[in-house]
Design an enzyme around this catalytic site. Structure first.
Site, PDB file in Angstrom:
ATOM      1  N   GLY A   1      15.335 -26.921   9.390  1.00 47.03           N
ATOM      2  CA  GLY A   1      15.514 -25.939   8.315  1.00 47.03           C
ATOM      3  C   GLY A   1      16.908 -26.114   7.727  1.00 47.03           C
ATOM      4  O   GLY A   1      17.517 -27.179   7.838  1.00 47.03           O
ATOM      5  N   ASN A   2      17.430 -25.045   7.137  1.00 43.30           N
ATOM      6  CA  ASN A   2      18.749 -25.100   6.503  1.00 43.30           C
ATOM      7  C   ASN A   2      19.821 -25.635   7.463  1.00 43.30           C
ATOM      8  O   ASN A   2      20.581 -26.544   7.120  1.00 43.30           O
ATOM      9  CB  ASN A   2      19.119 -23.698   5.996  1.00 43.30           C
ATOM     10  CG  ASN A   2      20.447 -23.699   5.274  1.00 43.30           C
ATOM     11  OD1 ASN A   2      20.754 -24.638   4.540  1.00 43.30           O
ATOM     12  ND2 ASN A   2      21.235 -22.667   5.499  1.00 43.30           N
TER      13      ASN A   2
ATOM     14  N   GLY B   1      14.229 -28.991  14.857  1.00 43.99           N
ATOM     15  CA  GLY B   1      14.304 -27.972  13.799  1.00 43.99           C
ATOM     16  C   GLY B   1      15.106 -28.487  12.636  1.00 43.99           C
ATOM     17  O   GLY B   1      16.287 -28.824  12.795  1.00 43.99           O
TER      18      GLY B   1
ATOM     19  N   GLY C   1      19.479 -27.133  10.815  1.00 42.92           N
ATOM     20  CA  GLY C   1      19.205 -28.425  11.463  1.00 42.92           C
ATOM     21  C   GLY C   1      19.144 -29.567  10.458  1.00 42.92           C
ATOM     22  O   GLY C   1      19.673 -30.661  10.710  1.00 42.92           O
TER      23      GLY C   1
ATOM     24  N   LYS D   1      24.011  -6.217  12.180  1.00 45.69           N
ATOM     25  CA  LYS D   1      22.870  -6.998  11.694  1.00 45.69           C
ATOM     26  C   LYS D   1      21.892  -6.056  11.025  1.00 45.69           C
ATOM     27  O   LYS D   1      21.795  -4.888  11.394  1.00 45.69           O
ATOM     28  CB  LYS D   1      22.175  -7.696  12.874  1.00 45.69           C
ATOM     29  CG  LYS D   1      21.360  -8.890  12.456  1.00 45.69           C
ATOM     30  CD  LYS D   1      22.240 -10.122  12.310  1.00 45.69           C
ATOM     31  CE  LYS D   1      21.469 -11.363  12.009  1.00 45.69           C
ATOM     32  NZ  LYS D   1      22.298 -12.562  12.232  1.00 45.69           N
TER      33      LYS D   1
HETATM   34  N1  GLU Z   1      23.482 -14.698   9.416  1.00 37.06           N
HETATM   35  C1  GLU Z   1      24.576 -15.555   9.785  1.00 37.06           C
HETATM   36  C2  GLU Z   1      24.858 -15.409  11.268  1.00 37.06           C
HETATM   37  O1  GLU Z   1      24.061 -14.852  11.985  1.00 37.06           O
HETATM   38  C3  GLU Z   1      25.790 -15.303   8.928  1.00 37.06           C
HETATM   39  C4  GLU Z   1      26.380 -13.929   9.005  1.00 37.06           C
HETATM   40  C5  GLU Z   1      27.464 -13.652   7.979  1.00 37.06           C
HETATM   41  O2  GLU Z   1      27.839 -14.563   7.245  1.00 37.06           O
HETATM   42  O3  GLU Z   1      27.933 -12.502   7.949  1.00 37.06           O
HETATM   43  O4  GLU Z   1      25.833 -15.923  11.772  1.00 37.06           O
END
Ligand code: GLU
Length: 421
Positions: A225-226, A223, A228, A110
């Site tokens: 957003g994208n 929620g 929900g 991440k």
């Molecule tokens: N940010 C999204 C997650 O936390 C997608 C991660 C990705 O597609 O690599 O699952």
């Protein structure tokens, strides 16, 4: 310790305690725990951004690479004022678990930048995105670590990052990022994939556990957003199987026992910035939404929505975790005791990274799929993962979250062992 620090500790600690529980059930030793508790690599960098007024601002950037035993690191980049190292560490850990549950050939990572992107102009946001890539170029790449969008980053941010990466590399490298716009190598349906993936899991759960319940099943969504909002729309169009009777954004919660015309409600939110005052809507409190007598409750906002304080009041028989960590460990104990079925985040919201995998595969092969193909493959992946988790939960007589951890940990441990670690 601030409240924020306590919340974070709870999120990471509860994730680690789930990991410990799975290791105990699997009877894997302390060495395995040691390996999985700590990220393999942490990279920090200051990102210098020239603002439109000519001054320079410095932002803190992070990339945490948790584990790559099963494949290249994979996970989004978050732009948020509250991002810090602890949070990014926890999120990278979740990604290792998610990719293993879904059986996509990645590890977990991440990234993040501590910034309030709402305060930046588009040009400043572009400079920040390009600056991130310049600072982290040596640790990312199509076979090393593949970032994607997350909170407050989107396909435009991925387009800038992808362009910067290709410029430094001296060649096009579309597979270095996923979640890109379709015109520059993004996958069809990547934008709706998290919501759609969660709905595919829900369909399977209903087949197994709610067969005899009268349709339509009533749904409350916390929620919009994208993720929900996307789920609300998909359920609205799903053959009268569901009726969305309650919705909440960060400011308001609304209820209509006859069900909402979701696309109109979302259009109002888009145009007027609020869901309040919608035709036929009764205003309720956020707490009231969580404890409504509905069939399905979908938390799709932030962490720690359902806590020890409100868990006993939850009447829904099924909680579908679209958000990350919406149920605290204390709340989970109460809910499980009350017989509530919790379908966990590490399965339910993994449709995003799954279609990211499809995007990466399409970039690598240069052959692009239509929506039908993407949907068929996503449905298969989500439903298979659910069936595998369900099977393990029966074998080990445990809840679905623990079962998902058992599945993920055993896969990572096996891969780690084959690599000789
Ligand atoms: N940010 C999204 C997650 O936390 C997608 C991660 C990705 O597609 O690599 O699952």
């Amino acid at each position: 310790m601030t409240i924020k620090e306590m919340e974070k500790e709870t999120a990471f600690d509860s994730a680690l305690s789930q990991l410990e529980k799975a290791c105990e059930i699997l009877q894997v030793g302390g060495d395995v725990l040691k390996v999985l508790r700590e990220p393999q690599k942490i990279t920090l960098a200051s990102i210098l951004v020239q603002l439109d007024n000519g001054s320079t601002e410095v932002f803190q950037g992070y990339r945490v690479q948790h584990n790559n035993a099963r494949g290249p690191y994979k996970g989004g980049i978050r732009f948020h004022p509250r991002v810090d190292l602890d949070e990014v560490k926890a999120l990278s850990f979740w990604m290792s678990i998610k990719t293993a549950v879904l059986d996509v050939p990645y590890g977990g990572a991440k990234g993040g930048v501590t910034v309030d992107p709402k305060k930046l102009s588009q040009k400043e946001l572009e400079r920040l995105s390009r600056g991130f890539v310049r600072q982290f170029y040596s640790v990312i790449g199509p076979d090393q670590d593949i970032p994607a969008p997350d909170v407050y980053t989107n396909s435009q941010v991925m387009a800038w990052m992808s362009d910067e990466y290709s410029t430094i590399a001296g060649k096009k490298e579309p597979a270095a990022f996923t979640g890109k716009p379709i015109e520059i190598g993004g996958s069809i349906d990547r934008d709706t994939s998290t919501s759609q993936g969660g709905v595919y899991v829900l369909e399977e759960v209903i087949k197994h556990r709610f067969k005899s319940r009268k349709k339509p099943l009533t749904v409350a969504i916390y929620g919009i957003g994208n993720v929900g909002g996307g789920a609300a729309e998909i359920l609205h169009y799903a053959n009268n199987d569901f009726k969305v009777v309650a919705l909440a954004d960060s400011k308001n919660a609304v209820y209509n026992p006859h069900g909402f015309d979701v696309p109109f409600l979302l259009a109002q939110k888009h145009e007027e910035g609020t869901i309040a005052g919608f035709k036929g809507a009764k205003e309720i409190t956020h707490e009231e939404l969580l404890t409504l007598g509905v069939d399905i409750l979908i938390p799709a906002a932030l962490e720690n929505t359902i806590t020890a304080e409100n868990a006993d009041g939850v009447q829904a028989k099924l909680i579908l975790e679209m958000a990350n960590g919406p149920v605290t460990p204390e709340a989970e104990k109460i809910l499980l005791k009350n017989g509530t079925l919790i379908v966990p985040d590490i399965l339910v919201n993994a449709g995003g990274v799954t279609v990211s995998y499809f995007e990466w595969s399409q970039n690598k092969s240069g052959f692009y799929w239509d929506s039908e193909e993407v949907q068929a493959k996503l449905a298969k992946k989500m439903k298979t993962a659910y069936k595998n988790v369900l099977e393990i939960s029966k074998t080990y007589k445990t809840d679905l979250r623990t079962a998902a951890y058992i599945l993920a940990v055993s896969k990572i441990v096996k891969a780690q062992g084959q690599l000789g670690v």
